[in-house]
Scaffold this motif. Structure first.
Motif, mmCIF file in Angstrom:
data_model
loop_
_atom_site.group_PDB
_atom_site.id
_atom_site.type_symbol
_atom_site.label_atom_id
_atom_site.label_comp_id
_atom_site.label_asym_id
_atom_site.label_seq_id
_atom_site.Cartn_x
_atom_site.Cartn_y
_atom_site.Cartn_z
ATOM 1 N N VAL A 1 10.676 -2.340 9.869
ATOM 2 C CA VAL A 1 10.866 -1.183 8.989
ATOM 3 C C VAL A 1 11.408 -0.002 9.793
ATOM 4 O O VAL A 1 12.295 0.726 9.340
ATOM 5 C CB VAL A 1 9.543 -0.796 8.294
ATOM 6 C CG1 VAL A 1 9.692 0.545 7.576
ATOM 7 C CG2 VAL A 1 9.140 -1.879 7.297
ATOM 8 N N VAL A 2 10.875 0.164 11.009
ATOM 9 C CA VAL A 2 11.356 1.248 11.875
ATOM 10 C C VAL A 2 12.843 1.067 12.180
ATOM 11 O O VAL A 2 13.616 2.029 12.166
ATOM 12 C CB VAL A 2 10.541 1.303 13.181
ATOM 13 C CG1 VAL A 2 11.205 2.234 14.194
ATOM 14 C CG2 VAL A 2 9.119 1.773 12.893
ATOM 15 N N LEU B 1 10.326 3.135 0.803
ATOM 16 C CA LEU B 1 9.094 3.717 0.283
ATOM 17 C C LEU B 1 8.263 2.667 -0.437
ATOM 18 O O LEU B 1 8.818 1.721 -1.004
ATOM 19 C CB LEU B 1 9.407 4.864 -0.685
ATOM 20 C CG LEU B 1 10.124 6.089 -0.094
ATOM 21 C CD1 LEU B 1 10.495 7.060 -1.205
ATOM 22 C CD2 LEU B 1 9.229 6.777 0.937
ATOM 23 N N PRO B 2 6.927 2.782 -0.432
ATOM 24 C CA PRO B 2 6.099 1.834 -1.196
ATOM 25 C C PRO B 2 6.515 1.820 -2.654
ATOM 26 O O PRO B 2 6.528 2.859 -3.321
ATOM 27 C CB PRO B 2 4.687 2.391 -1.016
ATOM 28 C CG PRO B 2 4.741 3.182 0.273
ATOM 29 C CD PRO B 2 6.137 3.769 0.300
ATOM 30 N N GLY B 3 6.887 0.670 -3.150
ATOM 31 C CA GLY B 3 7.316 0.556 -4.533
ATOM 32 C C GLY B 3 8.728 1.026 -4.783
ATOM 33 O O GLY B 3 9.185 1.051 -5.929
ATOM 34 N N GLY B 4 9.448 1.409 -3.747
ATOM 35 C CA GLY B 4 10.813 1.902 -3.896
ATOM 36 C C GLY B 4 11.716 0.855 -4.519
ATOM 37 O O GLY B 4 11.713 -0.301 -4.108
ATOM 38 N N GLY B 5 12.488 1.274 -5.491
ATOM 39 C CA GLY B 5 13.417 0.362 -6.155
ATOM 40 C C GLY B 5 12.752 -0.541 -7.157
ATOM 41 O O GLY B 5 13.396 -1.443 -7.713
ATOM 42 N N HIS B 6 11.467 -0.331 -7.419
ATOM 43 C CA HIS B 6 10.763 -1.216 -8.357
ATOM 44 C C HIS B 6 10.183 -0.442 -9.532
ATOM 45 O O HIS B 6 9.156 -0.817 -10.080
ATOM 46 C CB HIS B 6 9.639 -1.959 -7.627
ATOM 47 C CG HIS B 6 10.144 -2.784 -6.488
ATOM 48 N ND1 HIS B 6 10.861 -3.945 -6.646
ATOM 49 C CD2 HIS B 6 10.042 -2.593 -5.139
ATOM 50 C CE1 HIS B 6 11.170 -4.448 -5.467
ATOM 51 N NE2 HIS B 6 10.691 -3.645 -4.538
#
Length: 232
Positions: A87-88, A226-231
């Motif tokens: 992720v980094v 981001l957590p949940g990004g794009g969902h």
């Protein structure tokens, strides 16, 4: 790990990454393509000849990207890459895009400090490239393209960060090859229409549009981190 944030298979994602990075290629490398085209003697600037030389440049360039991908991915095999590390690296790729956009638009030159990492190598390679000009034969073009492929470039560094995370040399080769093919349309168009596009590429408005396009793409990537990004 998908640098586009579009949920694509790795090679397709790498290709799209290069394709969407075409705005960068026009802003940063369009001038190079124009210069190479104008360096060909006027009597030899037929469409067929220029097309062959442009393909040669880009074949050499993409080959260098693939070699770099293999080297960096080999380094990745020596590292312990956790999900957090991946992720980094993806975050790094997105930040590099934003820095590159600021550089293209001439808003901030901080990217020069990052690209300085590759300047030591480029200092030795640039004289080699100069000795190959003017280019009038395809083998010359391939050789010059292979040198050009090591030009310090934030977009390439972003993609190499992804290759590092893959930690497999063959995958690194394939990813950088797909990425290189994605950058091909923009650079071929620039080279073939160098006279018509030269002034347009250097125009501040063009560079601003290119920069805003890249920033939008980078923000899209960051959103998907981001957590949940794009969902939803």
């Amino acid at each position: 790990m998908d640098p586009t944030g579009l949920g694509l298979p790795p090679l397709a994602a790498a290709f799209v990454f290069g394709l969407l990075g075409g705005a960068h290629c026009i802003g940063m490398c369009g001038g190079i393509m124009s210069a190479l085209t104008f360096a060909v003697p006027p009597s030899m600037r037929s469409t067929a000849r220029l097309g062959g030389l442009l393909l040669g440049y880009n074949l050499g360039r993409i080959a260098s990207y693939m070699v770099a991908g293999a080297l960096v991915a080999s380094l990745g095999t020596l590292l312990t890459l956790t999900p957090a590390t991946r992720v980094v690296l993806q975050l790094f790729a997105a930040v590099m895009l934003i820095l590159m956009a600021l550089y293209i638009a001439d808003w901030w030159k901080g990217l020069l400090r990052v690209e300085a990492l590759g300047r030591h190598l480029w200092r030795h390679l640039e004289p080699v490239g100069r000795r190959l000009m003017p280019v009038v034969k395809v083998p010359q073009a391939v050789a010059l393209g292979a040198v050009w492929g090591w030009l310090p470039c934030g977009l390439v560094y972003s993609m190499l960060a992804w290759s590092l995370a893959m930690a497999d040399p063959l995958t690194g080769v394939a990813l950088m090859g797909a990425f290189g093919l994605g950058t091909l349309p923009a650079l071929l168009a620039t080279g073939l229409a160098a006279r018509q596009l030269g002034g347009l590429i250097r125009h501040p408005a063009t560079r601003t549009v290119a920069a805003l396009t890249i920033i939008g793409f980078a923000l899209w990537q960051l959103w998907h981190l981001l957590p949940g990004g794009g969902h939803g």
